[in-house]
Design a protein around this motif. Structure first.
Motif, PDB file in Angstrom:
ATOM      1  N   LEU A 347       0.882  -1.309   0.095  1.00  0.00           N
ATOM      2  CA  LEU A 347       0.124   0.087  -0.125  1.00  0.00           C
ATOM      3  C   LEU A 347       0.794   1.157   0.078  1.00  0.00           C
ATOM      4  O   LEU A 347       1.813   1.424   1.004  1.00  0.00           O
ATOM      5  N   GLU A 348       0.826   2.109  -1.135  1.00  0.00           N
ATOM      6  CA  GLU A 348       1.820   3.171  -1.099  1.00  0.00           C
ATOM      7  C   GLU A 348       0.960   4.560  -1.030  1.00  0.00           C
ATOM      8  O   GLU A 348       1.773   5.248  -1.229  1.00  0.00           O
ATOM      9  N   ASP A 349      -0.245   4.542  -1.016  1.00  0.00           N
ATOM     10  CA  ASP A 349      -0.944   5.768  -0.870  1.00  0.00           C
ATOM     11  C   ASP A 349      -1.656   6.007   0.615  1.00  0.00           C
ATOM     12  O   ASP A 349      -2.685   6.152   0.928  1.00  0.00           O
ATOM     13  N   GLY A 350      -0.678   5.495   1.677  1.00  0.00           N
ATOM     14  CA  GLY A 350      -1.328   5.656   3.156  1.00  0.00           C
ATOM     15  C   GLY A 350      -1.371   6.943   3.492  1.00  0.00           C
ATOM     16  O   GLY A 350      -1.337   8.270   2.941  1.00  0.00           O
ATOM     17  N   ASP A 351      -1.741   7.217   4.794  1.00  0.00           N
ATOM     18  CA  ASP A 351      -1.946   8.614   5.333  1.00  0.00           C
ATOM     19  C   ASP A 351      -0.648   9.223   5.632  1.00  0.00           C
ATOM     20  O   ASP A 351      -0.062   8.895   6.793  1.00  0.00           O
ATOM     21  N   PHE A 354       1.834   7.098   7.166  1.00  0.00           N
ATOM     22  CA  PHE A 354       1.510   6.693   8.861  1.00  0.00           C
ATOM     23  C   PHE A 354       0.878   5.084   8.624  1.00  0.00           C
ATOM     24  O   PHE A 354       1.121   4.203   9.700  1.00  0.00           O
ATOM     25  N   ILE A 355       0.337   5.185   7.663  1.00  0.00           N
ATOM     26  CA  ILE A 355      -0.324   3.650   7.448  1.00  0.00           C
ATOM     27  C   ILE A 355       0.361   2.873   6.423  1.00  0.00           C
ATOM     28  O   ILE A 355       0.684   3.442   5.459  1.00  0.00           O
ATOM     29  N   ASN A 356       0.780   1.695   6.515  1.00  0.00           N
ATOM     30  CA  ASN A 356       1.204   0.692   5.567  1.00  0.00           C
ATOM     31  C   ASN A 356       0.347  -0.478   5.612  1.00  0.00           C
ATOM     32  O   ASN A 356      -0.203  -0.794   6.381  1.00  0.00           O
ATOM     33  N   GLY A 357       0.725  -1.108   4.347  1.00  0.00           N
ATOM     34  CA  GLY A 357      -0.222  -2.435   3.917  1.00  0.00           C
ATOM     35  C   GLY A 357       0.762  -3.301   3.249  1.00  0.00           C
ATOM     36  O   GLY A 357       1.452  -2.857   2.409  1.00  0.00           O
ATOM     37  N   LEU A 358       0.575  -4.644   3.165  1.00  0.00           N
ATOM     38  CA  LEU A 358       1.240  -5.677   2.533  1.00  0.00           C
ATOM     39  C   LEU A 358       0.097  -6.598   2.050  1.00  0.00           C
ATOM     40  O   LEU A 358      -1.036  -6.824   2.599  1.00  0.00           O
ATOM     41  N   GLY A 359       0.393  -6.954   0.665  1.00  0.00           N
ATOM     42  CA  GLY A 359      -0.612  -7.639   0.116  1.00  0.00           C
ATOM     43  C   GLY A 359      -0.005  -8.537  -0.549  1.00  0.00           C
ATOM     44  O   GLY A 359       1.183  -8.828  -0.849  1.00  0.00           O
ATOM     45  N   ILE A 360      -0.943  -9.431  -1.487  1.00  0.00           N
ATOM     46  CA  ILE A 360      -0.464 -10.395  -2.303  1.00  0.00           C
ATOM     47  C   ILE A 360      -1.625 -10.675  -3.402  1.00  0.00           C
ATOM     48  O   ILE A 360      -2.944 -10.417  -3.002  1.00  0.00           O
ATOM     49  N   GLU A 361      -1.059 -10.975  -4.609  1.00  0.00           N
ATOM     50  CA  GLU A 361      -2.189 -11.118  -5.795  1.00  0.00           C
ATOM     51  C   GLU A 361      -1.551 -12.089  -6.715  1.00  0.00           C
ATOM     52  O   GLU A 361      -0.495 -12.262  -7.023  1.00  0.00           O
ATOM     53  N   ALA A 362      -2.674 -12.700  -7.212  1.00  0.00           N
ATOM     54  CA  ALA A 362      -2.693 -13.835  -8.206  1.00  0.00           C
ATOM     55  C   ALA A 362      -3.552 -13.770  -9.242  1.00  0.00           C
ATOM     56  O   ALA A 362      -4.906 -13.373  -9.052  1.00  0.00           O
ATOM     57  N   GLN A 363      -3.261 -14.289 -10.306  1.00  0.00           N
ATOM     58  CA  GLN A 363      -4.531 -14.573 -11.406  1.00  0.00           C
ATOM     59  C   GLN A 363      -4.284 -16.082 -11.916  1.00  0.00           C
ATOM     60  O   GLN A 363      -3.388 -16.561 -12.349  1.00  0.00           O
ATOM     61  N   TYR A 364      -5.385 -16.760 -11.700  1.00  0.00           N
ATOM     62  CA  TYR A 364      -5.623 -17.987 -12.299  1.00  0.00           C
ATOM     63  C   TYR A 364      -6.826 -18.607 -12.286  1.00  0.00           C
ATOM     64  O   TYR A 364      -7.670 -18.183 -11.934  1.00  0.00           O
TER      65      TYR A 364
END
Length: 400
Positions: A347-351, A354-364
């Motif tokens: 997440l690169e558009d936090g406050d 101050f806010i950070n986020g980690l994610g994962i994505e896949a397509q199948y």
């Protein structure tokens, strides 16, 4: 009298290393490959672009040909079909802020990364299991690219969403590649009738039931009423390991079916008496001790607990017993089409950082491969025949 400590002055320590719930890896990975002869065919054609891939399926020529007569005008038509598979997205994330991160006794970021990786592995594993009992269709799966919920990467109709009519059409189309218990005569074109013939005494999972399913696979594609005459239906071809001419079928069982298989006298005796001594230490390799996969009659049996967890049919058998499916796989039984392998996101558009986020994505997308006749346009459930799999149903009574 001993001096007591105020609760706020007592030392409390937290271990920074987190203990996680046990996550099983998929036991299906070993049967995946890009070659069309693999039990689960991995397709990467959607990696660049596209939402759908058609898998070309071609049956063997079955005509008699000609002898000394004229061949022109007597050519045989190739029976082919393109089975479609659609991919969908799978995404998840964990967000936190700087205040929570500073107050946590463990590293939220490193923990989140491991949890997200585990989530992706579990999702792919569970989707593959759901695909085993899915009912193939030639239409895009319901729920694909939906804006709410988790999407749907399982092609066809999931068994949990199938109507009685869907199940009847599927069991009718696959009359030569489904088995209910130990007897072929348990079959019916009405699924509820057929599965109600499965009882808790005679229809447990055994080596004999597995061999019956193998016999169906070996005889597929041939008219049983006309020896030597091919009927144009897909042949369930065995799987062969590289560099080995031994023909194998893979039988995936749930925990209840595998429990009964281990207790079967024929299987137990084979593992006790017919195996080598494993270098003097049978506890390292013999499935009697390890609980691992078992081999008998050219069939490799493997326990997949998620079959019981996700596909158990509650109260549908004789005397309302639970019934559990098993799956005998030959070549090209399932398709696993990847558009994007799981990758980490942030997440690169936090406050203001101050806010950070980690994610994962896949397509199948995953699906059971099936074929319709060449001249069938707009194939429906009743037209599609499973390409590389025999599906069985056995007693799934719970442990006492």
């Amino acid at each position: 009298m001993f001096t007591g400590n105020h609760v706020n002055n007592e030392i409390v320590k937290f271990r920074r290393q987190v203990a996680y719930d046990f996550l099983r890896s998929s036991r299906l990975d070993q049967f995946m490959g890009s070659d069309a002869t693999s039990p689960i065919v991995r397709l990467s054609d959607l990696s660049a672009d596209g939402k759908q891939i058609n898998i070309p399926l071609v049956t063997q020529l079955t005509g008699p040909g000609v002898g000394a007569g004229t061949l022109r005008g007597n050519e045989e038509m190739i029976d082919s079909y393109g089975f479609p598979v659609w991919a969908d997205w799978a995404r998840n994330a964990v967000a936190n802020n700087r205040a929570r991160n500073k107050e946590s006794s463990f590293s939220i970021q490193s923990t989140a990364r491991k949890l997200l990786s585990g989530w992706a592995k579990r999702l792919i594993r569970d989707d593959l299991v759901d695909a085993l009992l899915s009912i193939p269709t030639a239409a895009e799966q319901s729920g694909r690219l939906q804006q709410t919920g988790g999407g749907n990467r399982v092609n066809g109709i999931k068994w949990s969403a199938a109507t009685a009519g869907n199940k009847n059409s599927w069991v009718t189309a696959n009359y030569d590649r489904v088995v209910f218990g130990q007897l072929i005569s348990n079959y019916s074109t009405t699924f509820a009738t057929a599965v109600a013939n499965v009882d808790s005494t005679n229809d447990k999972m055994t080596a004999a039931v597995g061999s019956l399913a193998k016999a169906l696979a070996q005889q597929s594609g041939v008219d049983p009423n006309n020896p030597g005459v091919y009927n144009g239906r897909p042949k369930i071809s065995p799987w062969m390991m590289e560099g080995d001419d031994q023909e194998w079928y893979i039988c995936l069982c749930g925990s209840r079916g595998f429990r009964d298989l281990k207790a079967d006298a024929t299987m137990y005796q084979a593992n006790r008496d017919a195996r080598s001594r494993e270098g003097g230490d049978p506890t390292k390799a013999n499935p009697i001790f390890t609980g691992g996969g078992m081999i008998y009659d050219g069939i490799y049996y493997l326990e997949i607990p998620e079959i019981t967890q996700r596909l158990l049919l509650k109260g549908v058998g004789a005397s309302s017993i639970d019934v559990e499916p098993f799956f005998l796989l030959g070549q090209a039984a399932l398709a696993y089409a990847t558009g994007q392998m799981p990758r980490p996101t942030t997440l690169e558009d936090g406050d203001y950082d101050f806010i950070n986020g980690l994610g994962i994505e896949a397509q199948y997308g995953v699906g059971k491969i099936a074929k319709a006749p060449l001249l069938t346009a707009n194939a429906t459930v009743g037209d599609l025949v499973d390409w590389g799999m025999v599906t069985g149903f056995v007693s799934g009574v719970a442990n006492a």
